[in-house]
Scaffold this active site. Structure first.
Site, PDB file in Angstrom:
ATOM      1  N   GLY A 130       0.828  -1.216   0.000  1.00 39.55           N
ATOM      2  CA  GLY A 130       0.000   0.000   0.000  1.00 39.55           C
ATOM      3  C   GLY A 130       0.851   1.250   0.000  1.00 39.55           C
TER       4      GLY A 130
ATOM      5  NE  ARG B  79      -5.318   5.956  -0.609  1.00 41.96           N
ATOM      6  CZ  ARG B  79      -6.070   5.032  -1.191  1.00 41.96           C
ATOM      7  NH1 ARG B  79      -5.999   4.857  -2.494  1.00 41.96           N
ATOM      8  NH2 ARG B  79      -6.883   4.291  -0.469  1.00 41.96           N
TER       9      ARG B  79
ATOM     10  CG  ASN C  67      -7.334  -6.127  -6.122  1.00 45.35           C
ATOM     11  OD1 ASN C  67      -7.357  -5.808  -4.919  1.00 45.35           O
ATOM     12  ND2 ASN C  67      -8.426  -6.226  -6.855  1.00 45.35           N
TER      13      ASN C  67
ATOM     14  CG  ASN D   5       0.760   1.058   4.978  1.00 46.74           C
ATOM     15  OD1 ASN D   5       0.464   1.779   5.933  1.00 46.74           O
ATOM     16  ND2 ASN D   5       0.419   1.377   3.732  1.00 46.74           N
TER      17      ASN D   5
ATOM     18  CB  SER E 237      -5.968   1.034  14.030  1.00 45.95           C
ATOM     19  OG  SER E 237      -6.723   2.159  14.434  1.00 45.95           O
TER      20      SER E 237
ATOM     21  CE1 TYR F 250      -9.058  -0.329   9.385  1.00 44.75           C
ATOM     22  CE2 TYR F 250      -9.564   0.665  11.513  1.00 44.75           C
ATOM     23  CZ  TYR F 250      -8.727   0.530  10.419  1.00 44.75           C
ATOM     24  OH  TYR F 250      -7.551   1.253  10.360  1.00 44.75           O
TER      25      TYR F 250
ATOM     26  CB  ALA G 213     -12.540  -7.755  14.656  1.00 49.40           C
ATOM     27  CB  THR G 214      -9.143  -6.857  10.478  1.00 54.44           C
ATOM     28  OG1 THR G 214      -9.252  -5.429  10.367  1.00 54.44           O
ATOM     29  CG2 THR G 214     -10.362  -7.526   9.870  1.00 54.44           C
TER      30      THR G 214
ATOM     31  CB  ILE H 298      -2.294   9.292  10.596  1.00 56.32           C
ATOM     32  CG1 ILE H 298      -1.733   8.507  11.808  1.00 56.32           C
ATOM     33  CG2 ILE H 298      -1.175   9.912   9.751  1.00 56.32           C
ATOM     34  CD1 ILE H 298      -0.952   9.302  12.816  1.00 56.32           C
TER      35      ILE H 298
HETATM   36  P1  NAI Z   1      -4.971   4.979   2.684  1.00 55.09           P
HETATM   37  O1  NAI Z   1      -6.384   4.617   2.374  1.00 55.09           O
HETATM   38  O2  NAI Z   1      -4.530   6.390   2.467  1.00 55.09           O
HETATM   39  O3  NAI Z   1      -3.983   4.003   1.885  1.00 55.09           O
HETATM   40  C1  NAI Z   1      -4.171   2.622   1.922  1.00 55.09           C
HETATM   41  C2  NAI Z   1      -3.197   1.902   1.016  1.00 55.09           C
HETATM   42  O4  NAI Z   1      -3.598   0.516   0.949  1.00 55.09           O
HETATM   43  C3  NAI Z   1      -3.200   2.438  -0.401  1.00 55.09           C
HETATM   44  O5  NAI Z   1      -1.879   2.469  -0.904  1.00 55.09           O
HETATM   45  C4  NAI Z   1      -4.023   1.424  -1.144  1.00 55.09           C
HETATM   46  O6  NAI Z   1      -3.660   1.300  -2.499  1.00 55.09           O
HETATM   47  C5  NAI Z   1      -3.726   0.137  -0.398  1.00 55.09           C
HETATM   48  N1  NAI Z   1      -4.811  -0.808  -0.607  1.00 55.09           N
HETATM   49  C6  NAI Z   1      -6.105  -0.689  -0.195  1.00 55.09           C
HETATM   50  N2  NAI Z   1      -6.834  -1.720  -0.671  1.00 55.09           N
HETATM   51  C7  NAI Z   1      -5.987  -2.494  -1.406  1.00 55.09           C
HETATM   52  C8  NAI Z   1      -6.148  -3.673  -2.169  1.00 55.09           C
HETATM   53  N3  NAI Z   1      -7.322  -4.276  -2.324  1.00 55.09           N
HETATM   54  N4  NAI Z   1      -5.069  -4.193  -2.798  1.00 55.09           N
HETATM   55  C9  NAI Z   1      -3.866  -3.598  -2.686  1.00 55.09           C
HETATM   56  N5  NAI Z   1      -3.650  -2.466  -1.980  1.00 55.09           N
HETATM   57  C10 NAI Z   1      -4.705  -1.919  -1.356  1.00 55.09           C
HETATM   58  O7  NAI Z   1      -4.728   4.506   4.185  1.00 55.09           O
HETATM   59  P2  NAI Z   1      -3.730   5.058   5.317  1.00 55.09           P
HETATM   60  O8  NAI Z   1      -4.479   6.017   6.137  1.00 55.09           O
HETATM   61  O9  NAI Z   1      -2.431   5.444   4.731  1.00 55.09           O
HETATM   62  O10 NAI Z   1      -3.562   3.733   6.209  1.00 55.09           O
HETATM   63  C11 NAI Z   1      -2.479   2.828   6.080  1.00 55.09           C
HETATM   64  C12 NAI Z   1      -2.585   1.779   7.154  1.00 55.09           C
HETATM   65  O11 NAI Z   1      -2.582   2.397   8.442  1.00 55.09           O
HETATM   66  C13 NAI Z   1      -3.891   0.970   7.085  1.00 55.09           C
HETATM   67  O12 NAI Z   1      -3.617  -0.373   7.378  1.00 55.09           O
HETATM   68  C14 NAI Z   1      -4.750   1.604   8.151  1.00 55.09           C
HETATM   69  O13 NAI Z   1      -5.696   0.693   8.658  1.00 55.09           O
HETATM   70  C15 NAI Z   1      -3.714   1.998   9.191  1.00 55.09           C
HETATM   71  N6  NAI Z   1      -4.148   3.099  10.041  1.00 55.09           N
HETATM   72  C16 NAI Z   1      -4.398   4.347   9.557  1.00 55.09           C
HETATM   73  C17 NAI Z   1      -4.789   5.355  10.417  1.00 55.09           C
HETATM   74  C18 NAI Z   1      -5.054   6.750   9.965  1.00 55.09           C
HETATM   75  O14 NAI Z   1      -5.431   7.573  10.802  1.00 55.09           O
HETATM   76  N7  NAI Z   1      -4.875   7.093   8.690  1.00 55.09           N
HETATM   77  C19 NAI Z   1      -4.980   5.115  11.846  1.00 55.09           C
HETATM   78  C20 NAI Z   1      -4.689   3.776  12.256  1.00 55.09           C
HETATM   79  C21 NAI Z   1      -4.293   2.822  11.375  1.00 55.09           C
END
Ligand code: NAI
Length: 247
Positions: free
Chosen positions: A10, A13, A60, A87, A139, A152, A154-155, A189
Site C-alpha cells: 500500500g 498514498r 490487488n 501497511n 490501529s 475493521y 477486529a482485523t 493520522i
Molecule cells: P490509505 O487509504 O490512504 O492508503 C491505503 C493503502 O492501501 C493504499 O496504498 C491502497 O492502495 C492500499 N490498498 C487498499 N486496498 C488495497 C487492495 N485491495 N489491494 C492492494 N492495496 C490496497 O490509508 P492510510 O491512512 O495510509 O492507512 C495505512 C494503514 O494504516 C492501514 O492499514 C490503516 O488501517 C492503518 N491506520 C491508519 C490510520 C489513519 O489515521 N490514517 C490510523 C490507524 C491505522
C-alpha cells in the site's frame, strides 16, 4: 554500504507512501513498492531520490490469486528480503447489523488474511538470512473499539496478536537469529482514509488528543524507520503506539 531490501504494501498514498519516501531518503534501503495498480505508484516514483533502487509490485489484495502470485514472487525472487511493512488496509464503516457479508469478507481478506500470508512468507524467508523485521499496521481502535468499525477493529486487533505470537514462535524456532515482529498502532493520522470521516467525528477525535492535533504520515514513517533499524533490536512482539497521547 549495507543495503536492506524492504517490502512496503500500500505504498501509493498515505502512510505507506510516507514510509517509502522516508526509507528512500535514508539511503540504506532497496524498496519493493506494492500497490493495487502500477499507475497509482507513479506520483511516488517521481518523488524518489534518483539513486533509489526500487521494484514495483502491483497486486490487488482483494483477489486471492494475485496475493498468491505476490507471495510466490517474494519467495522466488527476493530471498534476501530484510523486512516487510504490512501497511495496505481498508475501512468499510457501517453498523454491523447492516454490513453486507461481501464487505466483511473484504475487510478480513485485505486487513487480516493478506498480513497473515505475508507473515508466513517472512517466517520462511527471514530465518535463511538470520534476520528480518515484520511490521504490521494496526490501529489505536484495535484497543479502544470503535462504533461502526467492529470488523475493521477486529482485523486490526488480530494483527497485534499475530505479531505477539510470531515473535514468540520465532523465539522458539530461531532463537539465535534477529527476527522481530512488531505491530504499529497509529492514532488519527491525516490521510485519505481519515479525510473521508465526517467533520463531526473528526472534531470528536480531536478533543480527545492530548497533543491537540492529528498526526502526520511522516511521524509514522519516522517511527517505522527506527523500528526497522538495528537500534530497535530489542523491540519485539510489542504494539508500538503513535497517537499524540490518545487513550
Ligand atoms: P490509505 O487509504 O490512504 O492508503 C491505503 C493503502 O492501501 C493504499 O496504498 C491502497 O492502495 C492500499 N490498498 C487498499 N486496498 C488495497 C487492495 N485491495 N489491494 C492492494 N492495496 C490496497 O490509508 P492510510 O491512512 O495510509 O492507512 C495505512 C494503514 O494504516 C492501514 O492499514 C490503516 O488501517 C492503518 N491506520 C491508519 C490510520 C489513519 O489515521 N490514517 C490510523 C490507524 C491505522
Amino acid at each position: 554500504m549495507m543495503s536492506y531490501k524492504v517490502l512496503i504494501t500500500g505504498a501509493s498514498r498515505g502512510i505507506g507512501r510516507a514510509i517509502a519516501l522516508q526509507l528512500a531518503k535514508n539511503g540504506q534501503y532497496r524498496l519493493l513498492l506494492h500497490a493495487s495498480s502500477a499507475s497509482s505508484l507513479k506520483e511516488l516514483i517521481g518523488l524518489l531520490p534518483v539513486e533509489t533502487e526500487y521494484e514495483i509490485l502491483p497486486f490487488n489484495f482483494a483477489n486471492e490469486e494475485e496475493v498468491s502470485q505476490l507471495i510466490r514472487h517474494l519467495k522466488q525472487t527476493h530471498k534476501d528480503l530484510y523486512a516487510i511493512v504490512s501497511n495496505a488496509g481498508i475501512t468499510r464503516d457501517k453498523g454491523l447489523a447492516f454490513q453486507p457479508l461481501k464487505e466483511i469478507d473484504e475487510l478480513i481478506q485485505v486487513n487480516l488474511k493478506v498480513p497473515i500470508q505475508l507473515a508466513k512468507a517472512a517466517m520462511k524467508i527471514f530465518p535463511k538470512n538470520d534476520r528480518g523485521v515484520f511490521i504490521a499496521l494496526s490501529s489505536c481502535v484495535a484497543e479502544t473499539g470503535s462504533a461502526f468499525q467492529s470488523v475493521y477493529t477486529a482485523t486490526k486487533a488480530a494483527n497485534v496478536s499475530l505479531c505477539k505470537s510470531l515473535a514468540r514462535e520465532a523465539g522458539v524456532l530461531h532463537t539465535d537469529k534477529l527476527i522481530r515482529f512488531i505491530s504499529v498502532a497509529p492514532g488519527f493520522i491525516q490521510t485519505d482514509m481519515t479525510n473521508k470521516l465526517s467533520e463531526e467525528i473528526q472534531q470528536k477525535y480531536l478533543r480527545q488528543i492530548p497533543s491537540g492535533r492529528f498526526g502526520k504520515t511522516e511521524e509514522v514513517a519516522h517511527a517505522i524507520e527506527f523500528l526497522l533499524s538495528e537500534n530497535a533490536s530489542y523491540i519485539n512482539g510489542s504494539e508500538f503506539k503513535i497517537n499524540g497521547g490518545l487513550l
